[in-house]
Design an enzyme around this catalytic site. Structure first.
Site, PDB file in Angstrom:
ATOM      1  N   LYS A 202      44.323  40.723  43.153  1.00  0.00           N
ATOM      2  CA  LYS A 202      44.727  39.660  42.239  1.00  0.00           C
ATOM      3  C   LYS A 202      45.256  40.313  40.966  1.00  0.00           C
ATOM      4  CE  LYS A 202      43.383  36.418  38.843  1.00  0.00           C
ATOM      5  NZ  LYS A 202      44.533  36.954  38.109  1.00  0.00           N
ATOM      6  N   GLU A 275      36.051  49.117  34.877  1.00  0.00           N
ATOM      7  CA  GLU A 275      36.504  49.788  33.660  1.00  0.00           C
ATOM      8  C   GLU A 275      36.756  48.702  32.630  1.00  0.00           C
ATOM      9  OE1 GLU A 275      40.257  51.614  31.778  1.00  0.00           O
ATOM     10  OE2 GLU A 275      39.679  52.957  33.419  1.00  0.00           O
ATOM     11  N   CYS A 309      42.879  50.335  27.023  1.00  0.00           N
ATOM     12  CA  CYS A 309      41.453  50.421  26.711  1.00  0.00           C
ATOM     13  C   CYS A 309      41.057  51.805  26.209  1.00  0.00           C
ATOM     14  CB  CYS A 309      40.625  50.033  27.926  1.00  0.00           C
ATOM     15  SG  CYS A 309      41.154  50.817  29.452  1.00  0.00           S
ATOM     16  N   GLU A 407      36.754  45.126  19.556  1.00  0.00           N
ATOM     17  CA  GLU A 407      37.965  45.712  20.115  1.00  0.00           C
ATOM     18  C   GLU A 407      39.160  44.850  19.708  1.00  0.00           C
ATOM     19  OE1 GLU A 407      39.474  47.527  24.371  1.00  0.00           O
ATOM     20  OE2 GLU A 407      38.289  45.684  24.398  1.00  0.00           O
TER      21      GLU A 407
END
Length: 538
Positions: A202, A275, A309, A407
């Protein structure tokens, strides 16, 4: 290529990279024929669409998958997987090596798609081409060694023969993000395929064409089409359906969603690799080469507009060199060219969506309102495109400013000053995240000493993130809230397999035999165990 200031750009802002004459546009790249070719692999009975961040315009109408469509995709993959797994490893690996050549030979096609779907500068899009080629080459060459049967010493040497086999898990469910639509989709699927699995992927709908292009090339390279299924749709609808049917789940995305994926996988007792997010730190020690560190900080903080990231969001600089570093870093940052052309020349592209622009704007505005200083950037650039935001440096950031701990996932970095190594290591580790970090020093021993004390899955010395990520023989992943499991290296392929131990007993059983009663058998085994220790058997 020349630089110019956009006519209505704010004074003193980043220049615009002017596109050369004749540059392609979206209509030239995403034609009806291309859409038809790529979407033939999507199992979907509904309709959805994706858009380009450069202008907000629609790129393509795409099939949308229902829960029933997801079930169909898994049925097809499960039926095809045993035939694929029965092929010799080297035959499966040859598909990856052919794919490697096709990607490099036809990279212009996918560079256009990556740019149109993510808004990246072309050089940052090429980083994905590099990464996918490296991964294909590595697993194409090394898969047979990673997966080969391994002999182990049995409980009784000579009498017990033990072999460890690696069996594919079956059908891997993969949920891939939008920020690296080539590398973090098919790049993660390659080791799953070569180890004998099928994949139901997906990808994010807004960047689906890139993943579908890679699927098309893998099929051209020899991968059976049914082994690679693609489903599209809203994450909360399609994602849980993928998790509920997979034999193993691979997820890259936010920590919040990663926790939900982990719970779903755990409830079914299937494995998962995650992750997740990061609030990565770069440490510029007092003996660092300031000019090289400043240039490296631009790469580390603003590649793909900070939407990766492993990007650096916290920059710790020794107080003795901080002013010099900030001046050099700011000068380089203010000179960065922003652009949207499907061509090389821009240093940074666009953010990918309204949500990212809102998060970046909120973090910067709140920090400034609470006393932080703008060293560079801090403004949106609608004169270039609806989602452009200048590369931004903040000084004087303190808790509880959101940019200090949350973040950002955008082109924003905060500067902090420190006095000694113990202090900066403690500051760098003072976060729930632990994905990547960077250390700058001219003393290699010092760099390695500091690196070993940082609680991150990867540490780069005198670079931001590329050396660790690109060295695919070594594992890459996160500690703490940054994830579970690893990609790359042996861990990156063995996670897609089940270890199976086959033990064959020869000549005599592991039980009283040949006239020995229980007591004599126990004494014999005791003597044998002592002898094996004396002979240093493991």
């Amino acid at each position: 290529m020349t630089d110019s200031q956009a006519p209505d750009a704010p004074l003193g802002t980043n220049p615009v990279a002017v596109a050369p004459a004749g540059v392609r546009n979206a209509a030239d790249v995403v034609t009806p024929e291309v859409i038809a070719q790529l979407t033939r692999g999507v199992v979907g009975s509904g309709r959805t669409a994706n858009h380009t961040p450069f202008t907000g315009e629609k790129l393509a109408d795409l099939p949308e998958s229902t829960p029933e469509d997801v079930a169909t995709a898994f049925d097809r993959a499960r039926a095809a997987q045993p035939v694929w797994a029965a092929l010799p490893v080297r035959q499966r690996a040859a598909v990856l090596l052919r794919f490697h050549d096709l990607v490099l030979g036809r990279q212009a096609e996918v560079l256009d798609l990556i740019q149109l779907e993510t808004g990246k500068a072309r050089l940052h899009a090429h980083e994905e081409v590099q990464a996918i080629a490296i991964a294909a080459r590595h697993y194409g060459r090394k898969a047979a060694a990673y997966l080969k049967p391994r002999r182990h010493t049995g409980v009784v040497p000579v009498l017990t023969k033990v072999t460890e086999l690696r069996q594919p898990r079956g059908v891997v469910g993969q949920i891939a993000p939008w920020n690296y639509p080539l590398e973090l989709s098919v790049g993660d699927a390659l080791p799953a395929f070569v180890s004998g699995n099928a994949v139901v992927m997906k990808p994010d709908t807004e960047t689906a064409l890139t993943a579908l292009w890679a699927r098309d090339l893998l099929i051209e390279a020899g991968l059976p089409a049914e082994v690679f299924q693609v489903v599209l749709g809203e994450g909360p609808v399609v994602g849980p359906e993928v998790v509920s049917r997979a034999d193993y789940v691979s997820f890259t995305g936010s920590t919040r969603t990663g926790r939900e994926v982990a719970v779903g996988a755990a409830s079914r007792l299937v494995g998962v690799s995650l992750e997740l997010g990061g609030k990565n730190a770069m440490l510029v020690l007092k003996d660092a080469d300031v000019e090289k560190a400043a240039a490296g900080a631009v790469r580390a903080c603003f590649a793909s507009a900070g939407q990766l990231c492993i990007s650096i969001e916290r920059l710790y600089v020794h107080e003795s060199i901080a002013d010099d570093f900030v001046e050099r870093f700011a000068t380089r940052t203010k000179a960065m060219r922003l652009g949207s052309a499907l061509a090389y020349g821009a240093d940074m592209g666009s953010l990918v969506g309204e949500r990212q622009l809102e998060a970046v704007t909120r973090h910067v505005d709140e920090a400034v309102e609470k006393g932080a200083t703008l060293v560079a950037g801090g403004v949106a650039r609608p004169d270039i495109g609806p989602l452009f935001y200048e590369p931004t440096i903040l000084d004087g950031v303190e808790a509880p400013m959101a940019v200090c701990t949350e973040e950002t996932f955008g082109p924003v970095v905060s500067i902090y000053r420190f006095r000694d190594e113990d202090e900066v290591i403690a500051l760098a580790n003072a976060t729930p995240y632990g994905l990547n970090s960077s250390v700058w020093t001219t003393d290699s021993r010092r760099g390695h000493r500091v690196a070993a004390r940082l609680r991150t899955g990867t540490v780069n010395i005198n670079e931001g993130f590329a050396p660790a990520y690109g060295s695919v023989q070594a594992p890459m992943g996160g500690m703490k809230d940054s994830g579970l499991g690893r990609r790359h290296g042996s861990e990156g392929i063995l996670k897609y397999t089940e270890a199976q131990t086959v033990a064959q007993q020869r000549l005599m059983p592991l039980a009283p035999s040949f006239g020995l009663d229980d007591e004599k058998y126990a004494a014999l085994m005791t003597s044998s165990l002592k002898a094996m220790k004396a002979f240093r058997l493991r």
